[in-house]
Write a protein that holds these residues in place. Structure first.
Motif, PDB file in Angstrom:
ATOM      1  N   ILE A 115       0.844  -1.191   0.000  1.00  0.00           N
ATOM      2  CA  ILE A 115       0.000   0.000   0.000  1.00  0.00           C
ATOM      3  C   ILE A 115       0.881   1.243   0.000  1.00  0.00           C
ATOM      4  O   ILE A 115       1.756   1.401   0.867  1.00  0.00           O
ATOM      5  N   GLN A 116       0.640   2.123  -0.955  1.00  0.00           N
ATOM      6  CA  GLN A 116       1.394   3.364  -1.026  1.00  0.00           C
ATOM      7  C   GLN A 116       0.784   4.404  -0.098  1.00  0.00           C
ATOM      8  O   GLN A 116      -0.432   4.573  -0.052  1.00  0.00           O
ATOM      9  N   GLN A 117       1.650   5.077   0.664  1.00  0.00           N
ATOM     10  CA  GLN A 117       1.211   6.141   1.553  1.00  0.00           C
ATOM     11  C   GLN A 117       1.968   7.412   1.211  1.00  0.00           C
ATOM     12  O   GLN A 117       3.194   7.392   1.060  1.00  0.00           O
ATOM     13  N   GLU A 162      10.088   2.304  -6.219  1.00  0.00           N
ATOM     14  CA  GLU A 162       9.632   2.659  -7.555  1.00  0.00           C
ATOM     15  C   GLU A 162       8.554   1.682  -8.037  1.00  0.00           C
ATOM     16  O   GLU A 162       8.511   0.523  -7.613  1.00  0.00           O
ATOM     17  N   ALA A 163       7.707   2.159  -8.935  1.00  0.00           N
ATOM     18  CA  ALA A 163       6.680   1.303  -9.530  1.00  0.00           C
ATOM     19  C   ALA A 163       7.345   0.173 -10.309  1.00  0.00           C
ATOM     20  O   ALA A 163       8.334   0.382 -11.017  1.00  0.00           O
ATOM     21  N   GLY A 164       6.827  -1.051 -10.146  1.00  0.00           N
ATOM     22  CA  GLY A 164       7.403  -2.213 -10.815  1.00  0.00           C
ATOM     23  C   GLY A 164       8.467  -2.923 -10.006  1.00  0.00           C
ATOM     24  O   GLY A 164       8.990  -3.952 -10.454  1.00  0.00           O
ATOM     25  N   GLN A 191      -1.682   1.922  -7.313  1.00  0.00           N
ATOM     26  CA  GLN A 191      -3.032   1.894  -7.866  1.00  0.00           C
ATOM     27  C   GLN A 191      -3.567   3.290  -8.159  1.00  0.00           C
ATOM     28  O   GLN A 191      -4.434   3.461  -9.003  1.00  0.00           O
ATOM     29  N   ASN A 192      -3.045   4.299  -7.454  1.00  0.00           N
ATOM     30  CA  ASN A 192      -3.591   5.648  -7.584  1.00  0.00           C
ATOM     31  C   ASN A 192      -2.718   6.566  -8.426  1.00  0.00           C
ATOM     32  O   ASN A 192      -2.894   7.771  -8.411  1.00  0.00           O
ATOM     33  N   LEU A 197      -2.417  11.655 -11.222  1.00  0.00           N
ATOM     34  CA  LEU A 197      -1.974  12.488 -12.333  1.00  0.00           C
ATOM     35  C   LEU A 197      -3.145  13.238 -12.949  1.00  0.00           C
ATOM     36  O   LEU A 197      -3.045  14.435 -13.275  1.00  0.00           O
ATOM     37  N   ALA A 198      -4.271  12.540 -13.100  1.00  0.00           N
ATOM     38  CA  ALA A 198      -5.454  13.191 -13.666  1.00  0.00           C
ATOM     39  C   ALA A 198      -5.943  14.319 -12.767  1.00  0.00           C
ATOM     40  O   ALA A 198      -6.374  15.381 -13.257  1.00  0.00           O
ATOM     41  N   LEU A 199      -5.878  14.100 -11.454  1.00  0.00           N
ATOM     42  CA  LEU A 199      -6.306  15.144 -10.521  1.00  0.00           C
ATOM     43  C   LEU A 199      -5.410  16.366 -10.626  1.00  0.00           C
ATOM     44  O   LEU A 199      -5.891  17.513 -10.648  1.00  0.00           O
TER      45      LEU A 199
END
Length: 239
Positions: A115-117, A162-164, A191-192, A197-199
């Motif tokens: 889980i990313q915080q 990092e992602a991945g 997941q977010n 980025l869209a926000l």
């Protein structure tokens, strides 16, 4: 005639005695062999029973609780900072699930999630194996990031993942380290990331649009002011 027949009778008697002796010896040998084979079969069965008894996995401490074998300990492998199942068994007399020996490396833990915080990195959560464990090691493959936590912990926080990235949890005791498998490792996939980025893009677009509206309103106000000023000047010139 009698003198000539005696040697023949003697030879026949010796032959008969030899055959009787061989038959008796053969019967005795066959009986002895059958008895020996039966004994070996009994020993083999007894050895197999003992082997099964000594190779079965321990089923935890014995209990004298009157409630019987269904009195299982209320112990959750995924909850941290709780008494070990062995301690609960000693105090309450409950039964623990089968634990592997302390003289063998532990089984792999079960990695629950990553889980990313914001501002705190990635939280790694796992469930303990049914093994005796002294501590856990959480590592990110290829990055050198390693976090060591105690036996009662079920979570750890890793910074700057990092992602991945490939994250694994290992259980450790005095006999060694658990093997890595698909249940104890996972790939970190935020997941977010897309929604964040869209926000951000939405916020930036809103600010830019507001600025453009303010500029357009200012231009319209200046244009209208000029029109009013020009009209007054023309009126005063006519007068």
């Amino acid at each position: 005639m009698l003198g000539c027949g005696c040697p023949v009778i003697l030879l026949l008697l010796i032959k008969f005695l030899d055959l009787s002796f061989v038959s008796s010896a053969s019967s005795s040998s066959s009986s002895s062999s059958s008895s020996q084979n039966a004994t070996l079969l009994r020993l083999s069965a007894l050895t197999d029973d003992n082997y099964e008894d000594y190779t079965t996995e321990p089923q935890g401490p014995s209990t004298t609780n009157s409630e019987g074998p269904n009195n299982n300990c209320k112990y959750d492998l995924c909850v941290e900072h709780q008494q070990t199942c062995q301690e609960l068994a000693r105090v309450t007399g409950c039964r623990c699930p089968g634990l592997s020996s302390a003289f063998t490396p532990p089984s792999p833990p079960y990695l629950l999630d990553l889980i990313q915080q914001d501002g705190k990195g990635v939280v790694v959560r796992w469930c303990a194996p049914t093994s005796i464990v002294t501590h856990y090691i959480v590592r990110v493959k290829g990055s050198g990031k390693v976090e060591k936590v105690g036996e009662s912990k079920r979570r750890a926080v890793l910074e700057d993942v990092e992602a991945g990235a490939y994250v694994c949890v290992e259980a450790v005791n005095k006999s060694g380290v658990s093997a890595k498998d698909e249940k104890s490792c996972a790939v970190f996939q935020p997941q977010n990331s897309d929604s964040g980025l869209a926000l951000k893009l939405g916020i930036i677009g809103g600010v830019v649009g507001l600025i453009l509206l303010l500029i357009l309103a200012l231009l319209l106000w200046r244009h209208k002011t000029r029109q009013i000023s020009t009209a007054r000047t023309e009126t005063e010139g006519v007068l």
